[in-house]
Design an enzyme around this catalytic site. Sequence first.
Site, PDB file in Angstrom:
ATOM      1  N   LYS A   1      76.650  27.148  58.236  1.00  0.00           N
ATOM      2  CA  LYS A   1      75.425  27.884  57.937  1.00  0.00           C
ATOM      3  C   LYS A   1      75.685  28.759  56.721  1.00  0.00           C
ATOM      4  CE  LYS A   1      71.263  28.324  59.919  1.00  0.00           C
ATOM      5  NZ  LYS A   1      70.658  27.244  60.751  1.00  0.00           N
TER       6      LYS A   1
ATOM      7  N   ASP B   1      66.155  26.309  55.530  1.00  0.00           N
ATOM      8  CA  ASP B   1      66.162  27.228  56.664  1.00  0.00           C
ATOM      9  C   ASP B   1      65.124  28.314  56.354  1.00  0.00           C
ATOM     10  OD1 ASP B   1      68.745  27.717  58.881  1.00  0.00           O
ATOM     11  OD2 ASP B   1      67.304  29.336  58.586  1.00  0.00           O
TER      12      ASP B   1
END
Lengths: 259, 259, 259, 259, 259, 259
Positions: free
Chosen positions: A105, A145
């Site tokens: 991430k 995202d």
Amino acid sequence: MTESHATTAYGRSVTEACRRLGYSKTVETLLTLAALEIKVEIPIVRDNGELAIFTGYRVQHQNARGPCKGGLRYHPQVDIDDVRELASLMTMKTALAGIPLGGGKGGIACNPHEMSQRELETLTRKFVKRIHREIGPNSDIMAPDVGTNAQTMGWIHSEYSAIYGHSPAAVTGKPLALGGSLGRDKATGHGIGIVVTEYARHRNTSLQGTTAVIQGFGNVGFHAAQALTALGVKVVAISDSRSAVRRDAGVDLAALSAQ
Amino acid sequence: MTESHATTAYGRSVTEACRRLGYSKTVETLLTLAALEIKVEIPIVRDNGELAIFTGYRVQHQNARGPCKGGLRYHPQVDIDDVRELASLMTMKTALAGIPLGGGKGGIACNPHEMSQRELETLTRKFVKRIHREIGPNSDIMAPDVGTNAQTMGWIHSEYSAIYGHSPAAVTGKPLALGGSLGRDKATGHGIGIVVTEYARHRNTSLQGTTAVIQGFGNVGFHAAQALTALGVKVVAISDSRSAVRRDAGVDLAALSAQ
Amino acid sequence: MTESHATTAYGRSVTEACRRLGYSKTVETLLTLAALEIKVEIPIVRDNGELAIFTGYRVQHQNARGPCKGGLRYHPQVDIDDVRELASLMTMKTALAGIPLGGGKGGIACNPHEMSQRELETLTRKFVKRIHREIGPNSDIMAPDVGTNAQTMGWIHSEYSAIYGHSPAAVTGKPLALGGSLGRDKATGHGIGIVVTEYARHRNTSLQGTTAVIQGFGNVGFHAAQALTALGVKVVAISDSRSAVRRDAGVDLAALSAQ
Amino acid sequence: MTESHATTAYGRSVTEACRRLGYSKTVETLLTLAALEIKVEIPIVRDNGELAIFTGYRVQHQNARGPCKGGLRYHPQVDIDDVRELASLMTMKTALAGIPLGGGKGGIACNPHEMSQRELETLTRKFVKRIHREIGPNSDIMAPDVGTNAQTMGWIHSEYSAIYGHSPAAVTGKPLALGGSLGRDKATGHGIGIVVTEYARHRNTSLQGTTAVIQGFGNVGFHAAQALTALGVKVVAISDSRSAVRRDAGVDLAALSAQ
Amino acid sequence: MTESHATTAYGRSVTEACRRLGYSKTVETLLTLAALEIKVEIPIVRDNGELAIFTGYRVQHQNARGPCKGGLRYHPQVDIDDVRELASLMTMKTALAGIPLGGGKGGIACNPHEMSQRELETLTRKFVKRIHREIGPNSDIMAPDVGTNAQTMGWIHSEYSAIYGHSPAAVTGKPLALGGSLGRDKATGHGIGIVVTEYARHRNTSLQGTTAVIQGFGNVGFHAAQALTALGVKVVAISDSRSAVRRDAGVDLAALSAQ
Amino acid sequence: MTESHATTAYGRSVTEACRRLGYSKTVETLLTLAALEIKVEIPIVRDNGELAIFTGYRVQHQNARGPCKGGLRYHPQVDIDDVRELASLMTMKTALAGIPLGGGKGGIACNPHEMSQRELETLTRKFVKRIHREIGPNSDIMAPDVGTNAQTMGWIHSEYSAIYGHSPAAVTGKPLALGGSLGRDKATGHGIGIVVTEYARHRNTSLQGTTAVIQGFGNVGFHAAQALTALGVKVVAISDSRSAVRRDAGVDLAALSAQ
């Protein structure tokens, strides 16, 4: 965002799972630590001519099962604890889905709503220029995202490909013209419909006559509302970050979306 | 080690310097942030067969003037704030010395005194294997520091060279047989003698009859004591992490060193 | 060439040296084995249109002190034992000379006197194409040897540089126009003069009135004869692979060279 | 292992095939020579603290049809002739199977049954570190063989991927968790059943009432016995390197395997 | 070849298309310029021993949708305008076919009919050696074109793979043994049959009783004649660069091909 | 700029030199052709938000003696003939100076005086991103030229180093802080003084009482005027692209420069 809560949730899950499985404390630690964490300082010249500095992160939690995979988010409150937690959840997600990928991430602490396209492009490309040796199809694959989208992935793809040659596998969620997947926009919302259907089947109950309220009306919320409606669930309330609507007879999705 | 104090010292210096020079807050921020921070988890099997996990760090504070340069320390209390602070000081040090290098620093949180040579070698090599894309003669050059030595640099050199070919410029402070510099062992202590000499000249005073106490009697402390003695300074006390000695007539360096 | 003798000589030296130094059998083995041996099959189309296959070798005996360094020879009797032995001697030679290089050697089993320049160029370039990942300035540096010359090094340089960019440090003994060293042609013969001078000084004797016979009248033999003559040594006989000349009053080097 | 016999068998096959096809001596030579042979010396520190040196080999016989492919075996009698012969057979095997791969083989002369897992891991990783430039998905792909297994391939994968990024295609026969193929364990034994079935069909005969004896009861032998039994063949005797069992009514595979 | 006409045709198409779509002049310019043009001088020694210099080109018109893709032609009149035009048409072709590739084209100004195989091989390999950094599976993929064939692609594949490892995706139209596609020889001619069939369907007419004349009787012309004949079209005349044949009852393709 | 004249001058020089030396037409051709020519299209978004396309060139005339070396100029009339001619002259210049470099030159057709710093930076960095595989310390080294300066080299250095690590040798004429050479600003003008001095010595004449007129009053013209004045030459007229000044008693350089 309540990162600390999320962190706790993940940490509690790992602790509890290791306890039930009889795993050692070292294994528990391995599952909570991240294999690699990167933090970079990215100075850019803003449109008003001033120098501004943004902090970017990329965490590769686990690559034991394959290259890391996970989103890149642009949000003012992004920090290393947040990103590590989300990377950990990606390790779980890819493992549970049985795909040969690990968990990663990333994020940049910025407010994309207050930045021009030129500023966002400059910031994104400079971020790639800093971390390009650690990402790519065989190492760590980014995806859109919170605060990022297909355009962001296109910039990453462009900057990465200028160094390593055309590399569509370096990002997912990229524009269709670069090889992005059809249906990605509605995939998450559509998935909610599948989960609800399976849940009903599992509980041996019917969805007819049930109602739903939806928090968030972006890409995910809209398609979730559509999917639920198609399943016979009546969506009676929807909210987003600025307002909310309630209608017991069912919210008019088309009208709402047109706004 | 009082890292927070050191951090404060550096931060205060930058703040004060920017104020005097009329530099903006953004420049001040640029000087305190690090361009790149890396944190890795390094699991190794210890000699007793158990899995242990160590955390390693490498910070590249600034490479505007050349590749980063700075030590790698092994110490139980190493953390990211510590390493960032020390990397910042290296940026200042190389710039003040006028050499074309930036500032970097790294560390692994471990107690090298409680580890076998095999464990230290495994740990060091695995650390290099994790970060090799970010270090090297053109990017970031490591050196011995607290808890590491020429042997550590030899391991780094070996692991790095297995990938990129013989690369003596990837580390400094390496064994002489690999191209290390003569006199490096005594360089820092010797430098203290030079600084003291210059200080006396600047203050237009004499060192004859002055006394010194020395904290730490490792590589630096021993050669500093020798250098000061040669300048006519009487070393009346020496301490290290475990004990201390005081002798007003002057500590007997040869006897102390023989212990 | 009496390779087996040479092998024995080296092996005997190592065994005897390890015995005197009290080194273990493992260290002795380490000193006689080669770190890396490569053997390649090189098919080329000869000028007459036929396919011919040549076997090439490259041995990297030791790179502990730096990149391997050593000649590449073209001779019908080249084999792997020959090349390994010569590579071992290069490890000793570079170590004794105190230069930061290891020992390597290579060869191709062919008769360069029966091959056209085109065939030799094709063979050389194809050899480089096979082993390029293992050679170069940081790994293994070639030099002219029996049957090869500056032109051969020029071909190697050209083929290697086409892949990695201009790399003059990939070979020594290259043409002056590519950065070759002045005086390399006479260096080895000149060195014989120095050795003889030092030997006489060591034995506290004079070279006046001494005589010499020289075996081989190529690059080395010619310059050795000149060097010895300049030292007052009378060269009374010279031979090469095809003939010999003897003249007790001293061979006329200029006349012989003109042939 | 009777390598010389195997060598002869291959050599005889090539000679005979070239004679029947009217191929030249040069083509015959090309088919028997190997394109590339590598031999490396691998020193490791054993668990008892002593230095030991192992010799490793990798032969790439032919890559005309694709990257080389072939096993890596750990056995005390591995030598270069052995490995070259086996690599040659892989060229034939991949060509006959019509898959776009060439033939390779490797080995390390060691006795894996007398080495700890740590020693085997260190040895394997160091071997990869020596030859990594010559192997990989596009060059030469390793597989388990005598004395090696999925764990060995996992170490190779790990060491290779640390340099080049996640590279599951660098080895086959790897652990399932790294992308290994299901059913690989039983594939070879299962294939024996297929061959026997096809042979019976070709000879227009029945397998009912036939008997078999099986030499070796490892991975291949066990699954072959199962496959033959399923075809109606009665397995009346089985031997391995230490013992043998005979039962005319048919050996009890389950009981034998349970031992 | 009437390159200027072709250029005009493409230019006119783009201009007209941009006009109809309301695109700006800048977009029009973007579509007509090439992203990258490379021109190299390639000196080779001809079979007669003389040095000859050939000029090679590679144009990458657009890689926005994927790696560039296009032929490499050997023809005396190849020039940069020619190659740029053809590269532009490839961008259109790959985009219209909806495959994730851009458009490229290359050529060498030479007469392949007057060169030996050795000269063509040397020329091709040297061309690859000059431009290898800009081509490959992720950048620019070559294919046979006028004056080149599967053998040419095999040389490119070999030279490229010697540097980067086995790379079948670096060229298309390669020999079957290297992974070339079955049916590629007849693909273009076969496609003419498909186009004609679709045209007739679109015009709602029958091909029975129609006639065709074919200009060129190489790979494309022969298979086109076969395809048309199979559709019921009578081929009444065929010409190539040296002669022509006309037969109103239909040309005998088998007899013609046998010549 | 009168490029065609310059081209002619170089062409005439080569032709005449080859005639005098008895060199063949092929050698003459080799000396006039360029080994590699690159042309790229560089689209950037201008400050006003519009897309603009600039054409960039880099020519590597000869790298036989070392990496190519030569300036990068930004000027509206830059074209491929111009750049090739200037690259050829660099081959001559480096060869005559006896330094191990070849000749290169590049340019972008743009008017730097009408572009903002941000536009110039974007343009320069994008140019590097397009051609980075062909430039660098071992291939082709850029330098400031008409319309470019130390800042331009700094951008090139930054963009190149982001990919390949800190690479000060990739450009010359870079800012002092990046390792640029002291005195580079005045080097060319200073050289004119040296040339004039040598010319006078060669002609056995004195410079006292001579006069000079100077065309161009940029970096070169100013320092040339200073150098000539210091030699006793009276500079009586100076012109630049916009105006001219004449003063028979000698132009006041300090006053002129102050404007």
